[in-house]
Design a protein around this motif. Sequence first.
Motif, short mmCIF file in Angstrom:
data_model
loop_
_atom_site.label_atom_id
_atom_site.label_comp_id
_atom_site.label_asym_id
_atom_site.label_seq_id
_atom_site.Cartn_x
_atom_site.Cartn_y
_atom_site.Cartn_z
N MET A 60 -10.27 -68.32 81.11
CA MET A 60 -10.60 -69.40 80.19
C MET A 60 -11.03 -70.64 80.98
O MET A 60 -10.35 -71.07 81.90
N LEU A 119 -4.25 -70.15 75.31
CA LEU A 119 -5.44 -69.48 75.86
C LEU A 119 -5.07 -69.05 77.28
O LEU A 119 -4.77 -69.90 78.12
N ALA A 133 -11.55 -67.26 71.59
CA ALA A 133 -11.55 -66.67 72.94
C ALA A 133 -12.93 -66.80 73.59
O ALA A 133 -13.04 -67.10 74.78
N GLY A 145 -13.40 -70.42 74.57
CA GLY A 145 -12.57 -70.74 75.73
C GLY A 145 -13.18 -70.23 77.01
O GLY A 145 -13.13 -70.88 78.06
N HIS A 146 -13.81 -69.06 76.92
CA HIS A 146 -14.39 -68.46 78.12
C HIS A 146 -15.78 -69.02 78.43
O HIS A 146 -16.09 -69.32 79.58
#
Lengths: 155, 155, 155, 155
Positions: free
Chosen positions: C10, C40, C78, C81-82
């Motif tokens: 992340m 996260l 997700a 976040g990545h």
Amino acid sequence: MTPLRSPYPMRLSPADVTALIEEHFPQVHDGTGRLVIETLTDGQAFVRMHADLAMVRPGGTVSGPAMFKLADFAVYVAILGHLGGAGLQAVTTSMTMNFLRRPAPADMLARARLIKVGRRLAVADVELYAEGRADMVAHTTGTYALPPAELVGGI
Amino acid sequence: MTPLRSPYPMRLSPADVTALIEEHFPQVHDGTGRLVIETLTDGQAFVRMHADLAMVRPGGTVSGPAMFKLADFAVYVAILGHLGGAGLQAVTTSMTMNFLRRPAPADMLARARLIKVGRRLAVADVELYAEGRADMVAHTTGTYALPPAELVGGI
Amino acid sequence: MTPLRSPYPMRLSPADVTALIEEHFPQVHDGTGRLVIETLTDGQAFVRMHADLAMVRPGGTVSGPAMFKLADFAVYVAILGHLGGAGLQAVTTSMTMNFLRRPAPADMLARARLIKVGRRLAVADVELYAEGRADMVAHTTGTYALPPAELVGGI
Amino acid sequence: MTPLRSPYPMRLSPADVTALIEEHFPQVHDGTGRLVIETLTDGQAFVRMHADLAMVRPGGTVSGPAMFKLADFAVYVAILGHLGGAGLQAVTTSMTMNFLRRPAPADMLARARLIKVGRRLAVADVELYAEGRADMVAHTTGTYALPPAELVGGI
């Protein structure tokens, strides 16, 4: 409600697609009965898998991997018919199969229908039948990554 | 190849099914536009979800959960139409959705087709369209656990 | 067998992702309980949907569309976040949900795990739980079309 | 969040399950490399498919039907391990596969995890790997119809 005419007409004939497959992918017939393209119509491929002992499972029914292979092949044929040779580089990215009935061994028939051909992804559904039986045996939805647009040409 | 006649005829009319739903499941309309059964024919339900601001997503398209709800509802209607009131106890066990195009907000239309109604499980596919647009917007396959046969009666 | 470290760490904190969502997608909380990012970690997002009457179905269980929304949101978190802000343009292309148990209304928790982030497509699985219950309530796999690589930057 | 202990412990050893399969289902190894149960732990089966030329596709990757077969077999092993011999009558009702990466031909490894074993249906997810490569190659979710409870005995 369904469009009268598929937006995905076939550019190749069954003989053209068969020739592409025999040249690039001849081993596709191994391990199951021979795969034969019956018809290609707007947005649809209709394919037969000849009955073969190798696809029989205990209890005398058709194996899941054989049905998977037939469904996958039928979509591939529809993509080739619509895109031409550039479609050879299409790659299966997902497949959802619902097994509805357990057919006695027989020729298996698949009708694949292109429901979307986008720039990057094609989506198709497939109905599987057993020769001589009216009820659908399995239902499949598959998604395929397409080669970059510059390879596909005038589509 | 497709059977000329569905093995799953409708025993109830749209008005009958609507009455069952309004009695047992009136809150189904909350949070999206009103759901209306347009037609019930052999093995098929055709349902409309009226356009509503609550189902619009950023970018001005229809939200995934709203499409999920419409698809699920359309299958439920088909099961009720075929099984009668015993179908009220049907429970969604799985759902696979392919999102094909991003429609502008409009009435959404679903055509659910029963492809298997067994003793324990029903399977259906659903095509979703947006009013005024020919291309399919989403494609769904769902499976439903059915109530025990003794409740279903003469099916 | 599972890699010790996810290849998808992340880059953003829960607060960063929350800020992106509140700016671009504030209406996500409408129609269900509030969605909150709990943690996260490498390749994973853990998200809570607060219990709310709007997500209760007859029989006193959580509605399918609410579970769909939570699973979809958790994957989106997700991806954000990545990938960072470029991930805002990710679009759900397919979703397969298996409904395992019918939870009593409660906070719902989702753990989304990125299992592939390619150039064009991300794939994630999601486990859904109900607060206070150990058994998984639903299991989901989703695929997402990603924005073109030049927008994603140094990934 | 994940329960510390699976609610689906294994009642049979790998040798027991192997014996059941060799007695009732010996042809499972035909057409691909040999299938070997590596371990059975609470709720999980870990299975190897030995590399074999028959499972290689053009481009030198592992065929989709071979991966389908491995995933399906791994779940079947997990069901047998948990239910004992009554599980022999389990039948695959649906399978969703996401193909993530195209592995070079190698032994393939599957980890199947039971996420629900109900009275009528079992649900499992499966992660597929290629020997010597850390990234997941394919992800599968499958549902299986179980034999009637009176055959399953003390479960």
